[in-house]
Scaffold this active site. Structure first.
Site, PDB file in Angstrom:
ATOM      1  N   GLY A 280       0.816  -1.214   0.000  1.00  0.00           N
ATOM      2  CA  GLY A 280       0.000   0.000   0.000  1.00  0.00           C
ATOM      3  C   GLY A 280       0.847   1.259   0.000  1.00  0.00           C
ATOM      4  N   CYS A 281       1.873   1.278   0.817  1.00  0.00           N
ATOM      5  CA  CYS A 281       2.728   2.469   0.920  1.00  0.00           C
ATOM      6  C   CYS A 281       3.516   2.693  -0.357  1.00  0.00           C
ATOM      7  CB  CYS A 281       3.661   2.345   2.122  1.00  0.00           C
ATOM      8  SG  CYS A 281       2.749   2.280   3.690  1.00  0.00           S
ATOM      9  N   THR A 282       3.913   1.606  -1.005  1.00  0.00           N
ATOM     10  CA  THR A 282       4.619   1.724  -2.276  1.00  0.00           C
ATOM     11  C   THR A 282       3.680   2.274  -3.350  1.00  0.00           C
ATOM     12  OG1 THR A 282       6.135  -0.053  -1.690  1.00  0.00           O
ATOM     13  CG2 THR A 282       5.911   0.453  -4.039  1.00  0.00           C
TER      14      THR A 282
ATOM     15  N   ALA B 107       3.207   6.053  -2.616  1.00  0.00           N
ATOM     16  CA  ALA B 107       4.400   6.836  -2.943  1.00  0.00           C
ATOM     17  C   ALA B 107       4.622   6.924  -4.450  1.00  0.00           C
ATOM     18  CB  ALA B 107       5.627   6.229  -2.265  1.00  0.00           C
TER      19      ALA B 107
END
Length: 150
Positions: free
Chosen positions: A43-45, A48
């Site tokens: 999710g964070c990738t 970003a």
């Protein structure tokens, strides 16, 4: 979450290069300050990389993007290099800014309660005031949704 119209809490943290960055460095620009749980997770990738793809559009609107998590400077450096991220990632290992922006909260993962960063995005105006807040955002859609709010 902090209230729209309130002054954004000032901070100074180290970026992925180990350089100190303060909110006041960006007076005169709009700031997208997004808090995320952890580098190199799916999710964070996605979040970003979405911000990286749209970064020219944010710059066109006079905005900068800043990501904050509790990961180390070294972790941020690897993450930024791996995905060619063109914006600041700030390391808040002491949770000072994360707590000041009220994103350190109880989370429920598979029935287990833990404390962690709730994915949240703040829009801050040129004078340092909060003009928008998005809590518990969808990681993949957050960059596009934020761009529409500016």
């Amino acid at each position: 979450m902090l209230e729209i119209g309130s002054k954004a809490p000032e901070f100074t943290l180290n970026n992925q290069e180990g350089v100190e960055v303060s909110l006041k460095d960006f007076l005169g620009k709009k700031v997208i300050l997004y808090f995320y749980p952890k580098d190199n997770t799916p999710g964070c990738t996605a979040q970003a990389c979405g911000y990286a793809t749209l970064y020219p559009d944010f710059m066109e609107k006079g905005a900068v993007v800043i990501g904050v998590s509790k990961d180390s400077v070294q972790s941020h450096k690897k993450f930024a290099e791996k995905y060619n991220l063109p914006f600041e990632l700030l390391s808040d290992t002491e949770l000072e800014v994360i707590k000041a922006y009220d994103v350190w909260q109880e989370k429920n993962m598979y029935g287990k309660k833990t404390m962690g960063v709730v994915r949240t995005t703040y829009l801050i105006d040129e004078n340092g005031f909060i003009t928008g807040v998005s809590g518990k955002v969808n990681a993949a859609k957050n960059p596009e949704d934020t761009l529409k709010l500016i």
